[in-house]
Scaffold this active site. Structure first.
Site, PDB file in Angstrom:
ATOM      1  N   VAL A  21      31.834  46.099  35.556  1.00  0.00           N
ATOM      2  CA  VAL A  21      31.479  46.797  36.792  1.00  0.00           C
ATOM      3  C   VAL A  21      32.632  47.657  37.292  1.00  0.00           C
ATOM      4  O   VAL A  21      32.427  48.794  37.731  1.00  0.00           O
ATOM      5  CB  VAL A  21      31.024  45.796  37.879  1.00  0.00           C
ATOM      6  CG1 VAL A  21      30.867  46.482  39.231  1.00  0.00           C
ATOM      7  CG2 VAL A  21      29.717  45.133  37.459  1.00  0.00           C
ATOM      8  N   GLU A  22      33.844  47.135  37.230  1.00  0.00           N
ATOM      9  CA  GLU A  22      34.998  47.863  37.765  1.00  0.00           C
ATOM     10  C   GLU A  22      35.293  49.152  36.998  1.00  0.00           C
ATOM     11  O   GLU A  22      35.515  50.190  37.601  1.00  0.00           O
ATOM     12  CB  GLU A  22      36.251  46.978  37.746  1.00  0.00           C
ATOM     13  CG  GLU A  22      36.257  45.889  38.788  1.00  0.00           C
ATOM     14  CD  GLU A  22      36.493  46.388  40.203  1.00  0.00           C
ATOM     15  OE1 GLU A  22      36.739  47.590  40.409  1.00  0.00           O
ATOM     16  OE2 GLU A  22      36.431  45.556  41.112  1.00  0.00           O
ATOM     17  N   SER A  23      35.334  49.076  35.666  1.00  0.00           N
ATOM     18  CA  SER A  23      35.812  50.233  34.896  1.00  0.00           C
ATOM     19  C   SER A  23      34.948  50.597  33.698  1.00  0.00           C
ATOM     20  O   SER A  23      35.227  51.592  33.039  1.00  0.00           O
ATOM     21  CB  SER A  23      37.227  49.948  34.385  1.00  0.00           C
ATOM     22  OG  SER A  23      37.188  48.875  33.456  1.00  0.00           O
TER      23      SER A  23
END
Length: 188
Positions: A89-91
Site C-alpha cells: 500500500v505504501e509504495s
C-alpha cells in the site's frame, strides 16, 4: 469560447504518453508490473502470486526482500504479512517512491521519522524496512496491540490518533492494508 478549454489537459496527457513511451523502452526485458491498487488487490484476492523483477524504476519484490522482512518481523514481533501489506500500500514495492508529502522508500518514512529511527538512507530497502517495522512495532505497543490504531498513527501521526481526529484518507489506508493483510494470512 464556448465550452471548456482542454488545451492544458491535452498537453498533460501528451507528456504522460511521452514519459510512458520512454519508460517502456527500459522495461522490454522485464515482466509487466501492475501498480494500481485495484489490480494488486484483485491479484491478492484471486490468490495469484506476483513475480516482479528489479528494473530501472526501482521496483522490487517480496521474493527479493523476504529475508529482510522475515528478520524484521521476528526482531520486532510484527507479522510478516502485515509488513508485506504495508509495503504494497505504501509504495507498491518501489524502493525509490516519494510521496507528495515527502515520505520516502518502501515503507514511506517521513524524513524526520527516518532520522528519529536512525535510517540514514531511506531509499536503501534494508534500512527502510528496518525503520518502518520498528516504527509500526513501537506504535503497536503504544496502542496495546491495536493494529488498526497503530496503522492510523503510522499514516496520520500519533497526535491525530490520540486526539481522535483520524482523517478519512487514513481510515481508507487502514482498511486497504487490513484487507491485503487478511488475504495474505489466508494464503500462508
Amino acid at each position: 469560447m464556448i465550452g471548456p478549454d482542454f488545451t492544458n489537459i491535452s498537453r498533460v496527457l501528451s507528456r504522460i504518453d511521452e514519459i510512458n513511451r520512454q519508460f517502456n523502452m527500459y522495461q522490454q526485458d522485464t515482466a509487466p508490473v501492475k501498480s494500481r491498487f485495484v489490480d494488486v488487490l484483485d491479484e491478492v484476492q484471486n490468490g495469484k502470486k506476483r513475480v516482479r523483477v528489479k528494473n530501472i524504476s526501482g521496483k522490487t519484490s517480496y521474493t527479493e526482500l523476504q529475508s529482510v522482512i522475515d528478520e524484521c518481523a521476528e526482531k520486532y514481533n510484527i507479522d510478516n504479512e502485515l509488513i508485506r501489506a504495508m509495503i504494497q500500500v505504501e509504495s507498491g514495492w518501489n524502493t525509490d517512491a516519494v510521496s507528495n508529502k515527502g515520505a520516502q522508500g518502501l515503507m514511506q518514512l517521513m524524513p524526520r521519522t527516518a532520522a528519529m529511527l536512525g535510517v540514514k538512507n531511506p531509499f536503501d530497502p534494508e534500512q527502510n524496512i528496518e525503520g518502518g517495522v520498528r516504527y509500526i512495532s513501537d506504535l503497536t505497543d503504544k496502542y496495546r496491540g491495536d493494529i488498526e490504531k497503530a496503522l492510523a498513527a503510522y499514516n496520520a501521526g500519533p497526535a491525530r490518533v490520540d486526539s481522535g481526529d483520524i482523517p478519512d484518507v487514513s481510515k481508507r489506508y487502514v482498511k486497504n492494508i487490513m484487507a491485503i493483510y487478511r488475504k495474505l494470512r489466508e494464503m500462508s
